[in-house]
Design a protein around this motif. Structure first.
Motif, PDB file in Angstrom:
ATOM      1  N   GLY A  45      53.277  49.545  36.669  1.00 52.95           N
ATOM      2  CA  GLY A  45      53.895  48.220  36.788  1.00 52.95           C
ATOM      3  C   GLY A  45      53.666  47.601  38.156  1.00 52.95           C
ATOM      4  O   GLY A  45      53.667  46.380  38.295  1.00 52.95           O
ATOM      5  N   GLY A  48      49.644  46.498  38.412  1.00 50.89           N
ATOM      6  CA  GLY A  48      49.251  45.284  37.686  1.00 50.89           C
ATOM      7  C   GLY A  48      49.261  44.037  38.555  1.00 50.89           C
ATOM      8  O   GLY A  48      48.214  43.398  38.756  1.00 50.89           O
ATOM      9  N   PRO A  49      50.425  43.664  39.133  1.00 50.76           N
ATOM     10  CA  PRO A  49      50.454  42.477  39.997  1.00 50.76           C
ATOM     11  C   PRO A  49      49.541  42.606  41.220  1.00 50.76           C
ATOM     12  O   PRO A  49      48.974  41.614  41.683  1.00 50.76           O
ATOM     13  CB  PRO A  49      51.928  42.405  40.438  1.00 50.76           C
ATOM     14  CG  PRO A  49      52.675  43.133  39.379  1.00 50.76           C
ATOM     15  CD  PRO A  49      51.763  44.213  38.901  1.00 50.76           C
TER      16      PRO A  49
ATOM     17  N   TYR B  91      44.110  47.732  33.123  1.00 54.27           N
ATOM     18  CA  TYR B  91      44.595  46.432  32.611  1.00 54.27           C
ATOM     19  C   TYR B  91      45.368  46.589  31.293  1.00 54.27           C
ATOM     20  O   TYR B  91      46.459  46.053  31.142  1.00 54.27           O
ATOM     21  CB  TYR B  91      43.422  45.467  32.393  1.00 54.27           C
ATOM     22  CG  TYR B  91      42.720  45.028  33.664  1.00 54.27           C
ATOM     23  CD1 TYR B  91      43.313  45.217  34.910  1.00 54.27           C
ATOM     24  CD2 TYR B  91      41.475  44.420  33.619  1.00 54.27           C
ATOM     25  CE1 TYR B  91      42.670  44.812  36.066  1.00 54.27           C
ATOM     26  CE2 TYR B  91      40.828  44.014  34.772  1.00 54.27           C
ATOM     27  CZ  TYR B  91      41.424  44.207  35.993  1.00 54.27           C
ATOM     28  OH  TYR B  91      40.789  43.806  37.128  1.00 54.27           O
ATOM     29  N   ASN B  94      49.015  47.867  31.234  1.00 52.08           N
ATOM     30  CA  ASN B  94      49.969  46.900  31.778  1.00 52.08           C
ATOM     31  C   ASN B  94      50.404  45.868  30.748  1.00 52.08           C
ATOM     32  O   ASN B  94      51.477  45.284  30.852  1.00 52.08           O
ATOM     33  CB  ASN B  94      49.351  46.178  32.985  1.00 52.08           C
ATOM     34  CG  ASN B  94      49.742  46.836  34.289  1.00 52.08           C
ATOM     35  OD1 ASN B  94      50.852  46.663  34.772  1.00 52.08           O
ATOM     36  ND2 ASN B  94      48.841  47.632  34.834  1.00 52.08           N
ATOM     37  N   LEU B  95      49.529  45.609  29.766  1.00 50.78           N
ATOM     38  CA  LEU B  95      49.850  44.598  28.746  1.00 50.78           C
ATOM     39  C   LEU B  95      50.435  45.231  27.484  1.00 50.78           C
ATOM     40  O   LEU B  95      50.946  44.517  26.609  1.00 50.78           O
ATOM     41  CB  LEU B  95      48.582  43.802  28.364  1.00 50.78           C
ATOM     42  CG  LEU B  95      47.908  42.993  29.477  1.00 50.78           C
ATOM     43  CD1 LEU B  95      46.700  42.256  28.929  1.00 50.78           C
ATOM     44  CD2 LEU B  95      48.874  41.993  30.107  1.00 50.78           C
ATOM     45  N   LEU B  98      53.821  44.263  26.401  1.00 54.62           N
ATOM     46  CA  LEU B  98      54.024  42.815  26.240  1.00 54.62           C
ATOM     47  C   LEU B  98      53.460  42.286  24.930  1.00 54.62           C
ATOM     48  O   LEU B  98      53.806  41.189  24.498  1.00 54.62           O
ATOM     49  CB  LEU B  98      53.367  42.063  27.407  1.00 54.62           C
ATOM     50  CG  LEU B  98      53.896  42.375  28.807  1.00 54.62           C
ATOM     51  CD1 LEU B  98      53.013  41.741  29.872  1.00 54.62           C
ATOM     52  CD2 LEU B  98      55.329  41.868  28.942  1.00 54.62           C
ATOM     53  N   PHE B 117      43.320  39.034  32.116  1.00 52.44           N
ATOM     54  CA  PHE B 117      44.414  39.973  32.399  1.00 52.44           C
ATOM     55  C   PHE B 117      45.449  39.323  33.325  1.00 52.44           C
ATOM     56  O   PHE B 117      46.658  39.386  33.074  1.00 52.44           O
ATOM     57  CB  PHE B 117      43.855  41.247  33.046  1.00 52.44           C
ATOM     58  CG  PHE B 117      44.900  42.065  33.743  1.00 52.44           C
ATOM     59  CD1 PHE B 117      45.849  42.764  33.013  1.00 52.44           C
ATOM     60  CD2 PHE B 117      44.957  42.112  35.130  1.00 52.44           C
ATOM     61  CE1 PHE B 117      46.839  43.507  33.661  1.00 52.44           C
ATOM     62  CE2 PHE B 117      45.932  42.850  35.780  1.00 52.44           C
ATOM     63  CZ  PHE B 117      46.875  43.547  35.046  1.00 52.44           C
ATOM     64  N   ALA B 118      44.957  38.720  34.419  1.00 49.11           N
ATOM     65  CA  ALA B 118      45.875  38.109  35.395  1.00 49.11           C
ATOM     66  C   ALA B 118      46.716  37.020  34.729  1.00 49.11           C
ATOM     67  O   ALA B 118      47.934  36.945  34.930  1.00 49.11           O
ATOM     68  CB  ALA B 118      45.073  37.538  36.561  1.00 49.11           C
ATOM     69  N   LEU B 121      49.208  38.698  32.135  1.00 48.97           N
ATOM     70  CA  LEU B 121      50.313  39.430  32.759  1.00 48.97           C
ATOM     71  C   LEU B 121      51.356  38.461  33.331  1.00 48.97           C
ATOM     72  O   LEU B 121      52.538  38.773  33.396  1.00 48.97           O
ATOM     73  CB  LEU B 121      49.777  40.340  33.877  1.00 48.97           C
ATOM     74  CG  LEU B 121      50.773  41.351  34.440  1.00 48.97           C
ATOM     75  CD1 LEU B 121      51.159  42.398  33.402  1.00 48.97           C
ATOM     76  CD2 LEU B 121      50.216  42.044  35.682  1.00 48.97           C
ATOM     77  N   THR B 122      50.905  37.289  33.729  1.00 44.13           N
ATOM     78  CA  THR B 122      51.831  36.291  34.283  1.00 44.13           C
ATOM     79  C   THR B 122      52.551  35.522  33.184  1.00 44.13           C
ATOM     80  O   THR B 122      53.752  35.296  33.258  1.00 44.13           O
ATOM     81  CB  THR B 122      51.051  35.287  35.178  1.00 44.13           C
ATOM     82  OG1 THR B 122      50.286  36.024  36.107  1.00 44.13           O
ATOM     83  CG2 THR B 122      51.998  34.366  35.923  1.00 44.13           C
ATOM     84  N   ARG B 132      53.117  35.629  21.365  1.00 44.10           N
ATOM     85  CA  ARG B 132      52.217  36.311  22.297  1.00 44.10           C
ATOM     86  C   ARG B 132      50.846  36.664  21.709  1.00 44.10           C
ATOM     87  O   ARG B 132      49.815  36.499  22.374  1.00 44.10           O
ATOM     88  CB  ARG B 132      52.896  37.569  22.841  1.00 44.10           C
ATOM     89  CG  ARG B 132      54.055  37.231  23.741  1.00 44.10           C
ATOM     90  CD  ARG B 132      54.762  38.476  24.204  1.00 44.10           C
ATOM     91  NE  ARG B 132      55.942  38.144  24.991  1.00 44.10           N
ATOM     92  CZ  ARG B 132      56.788  39.047  25.451  1.00 44.10           C
ATOM     93  NH1 ARG B 132      56.601  40.324  25.186  1.00 44.10           N
ATOM     94  NH2 ARG B 132      57.838  38.666  26.150  1.00 44.10           N
TER      95      ARG B 132
END
Lengths: 111, 240
Positions: A45, A48-49, B91, B94-95, B98, B117-118, B121-122, B132
């Motif tokens: 977590g 990721g950012p 990547y 992390n998703l 979500l 990805f960026a 994720l945001t 989604r």
């Protein structure tokens, strides 16, 4: 392209796809399963950012680095941040940043 | 009416398309350049476009055609291409939490680039769960389509295009840092995150400037993670 070259393309494409798919599916199956994880590991977590911040750092470098393009980058990013602090969305700050970046580049070219 | 009943997959996909438009500022000029470089390296328009459609990973594609043009052994070309793309491994996980489960992910994850990805994720945590999947489909398909079309145009008319509008190729890519800045900005309200993010951005910038752009993303993120944990350590030691 020869057969061997096509094969190289296909192997590279498949390998890249597997690197995108397998960890995603693995984590999705582990999450909330009886034997797996209830939450995503903390380090993941955090990573990721930070990956997004790294992509930002890489993309800040102008296409043709020069004094003008660096100044345009600083001004463009400042305007982006300023507009973002007002509207807190993605679209307008990007549009304003690109417009100002372009304006500085064109102005420098005319002068 | 509940959220699921009022949900329209098409509308969610179009929202994804709309929100991915800023990515095109970075994608199109790079795709045009790739098309141009590939044809100059001896690939046909169809071959260059096929490489973009199948591999779909910017930096590694440039390396791929560059190494082929210099006559490098194919096993080494494939190994280096995959090595550059290893960063994609983090990547997906992390998703994972979500996005809903779907049998379509094995092919849809082909669209998971650095930029997608960026953006995902945001944006995904801010969207209702029912939206989604369609949002991801819309955003990733737009980016993939633009990359393929950009390559085809670059391969057929790249030279004429860049000669006619040289400044456009410099201005449009600025959409990427502007977009990523708006994505990381919310984290700067937390001191610990601000230190880690600042460290990551500077490390990535520095590595790119010295020509290590291929490894800049994972190395800079690792530096940032180190900062993140060191800040905790310092705080704990002071309070104990």
């Amino acid at each position: 392209m020869s057969t061997a070259l096509w094969l190289a393309v296909v192997v590279s494409a498949l390998g890249t796809l597997l690197m995108r798919v397998v960890p995603f599916l693995w984590m999705q199956r582990r999450l909330n399963s009886s034997t797996g994880l209830n939450n995503m590991p903390q380090w993941l977590g955090i990573l990721g950012p930070l990956m997004i911040a790294a992509v930002l750092g890489v993309s800040i470098v102008p296409v043709n680095p020069s004094a003008v393009s660096w100044i345009a980058t600083v001004i463009g990013l400042s305007v982006t941040l300023l507009v973002w602090s007002r509207v807190r969305s993605l679209g307008w700050p990007v549009a304003a940043g690109v417009a100002v970046f372009g304006l500085v580049e064109v102005t420098a070219l005319i002068w | 009416m509940n959220q699921a009943a009022s949900h329209s997959p098409l509308r969610s996909a179009l929202q994804g398309v709309r929100e991915a438009i800023p990515l095109l500022g970075g994608y199109i000029p790079v795709a045009l350049s790739f098309g141009l470089v590939a044809t100059q390296a001896g690939f046909s328009t169809l071959e260059a476009t096929a490489i973009s459609a199948l591999i779909y990973a910017g930096a590694s594609q440039f390396l791929f055609v560059g190494m082929i043009a210099t006559g490098a052994p194919l096993w080494l070309v494939v190994a280096m291409t995959l090595l550059i793309n290893v960063r994609h491994v983090v990547y997906g996980p992390n998703l994972a939490a979500l996005l809903p489960r779907s049998r379509h992910w094995p092919w849809l994850m082909h669209g998971l680039t650095d930029q997608v990805f960026a953006l995902a994720l945001t944006r995904l945590p801010q969207l209702p769960e029912v939206k989604r999947f369609s949002w991801f489909v819309g955003a990733s398909l737009l980016a993939w389509g633009a990359w393929i079309i950009g390559t085809a145009v670059g391969a057929t008319a790249g030279e004429a295009f860049t000669a006619r509008w040289p400044l456009l190729g410099e201005i449009m890519p600025f959409a990427l840092p502007a977009l990523f800045l708006t994505m990381v900005a919310p984290r700067f309200t937390d001191k610990r995150w601000a230190v880690a993010m600042g460290c990551t951005i500077l490390a990535a910038l520095g590595l790119t400037l010295v020509g290590w752009s291929n490894v800049a993303i994972p190395l800079a993120a690792a530096c940032g993670a180190l900062c993140f944990y060191m800040v905790t350590f310092e705080t704990r030691r002071r309070t104990s």
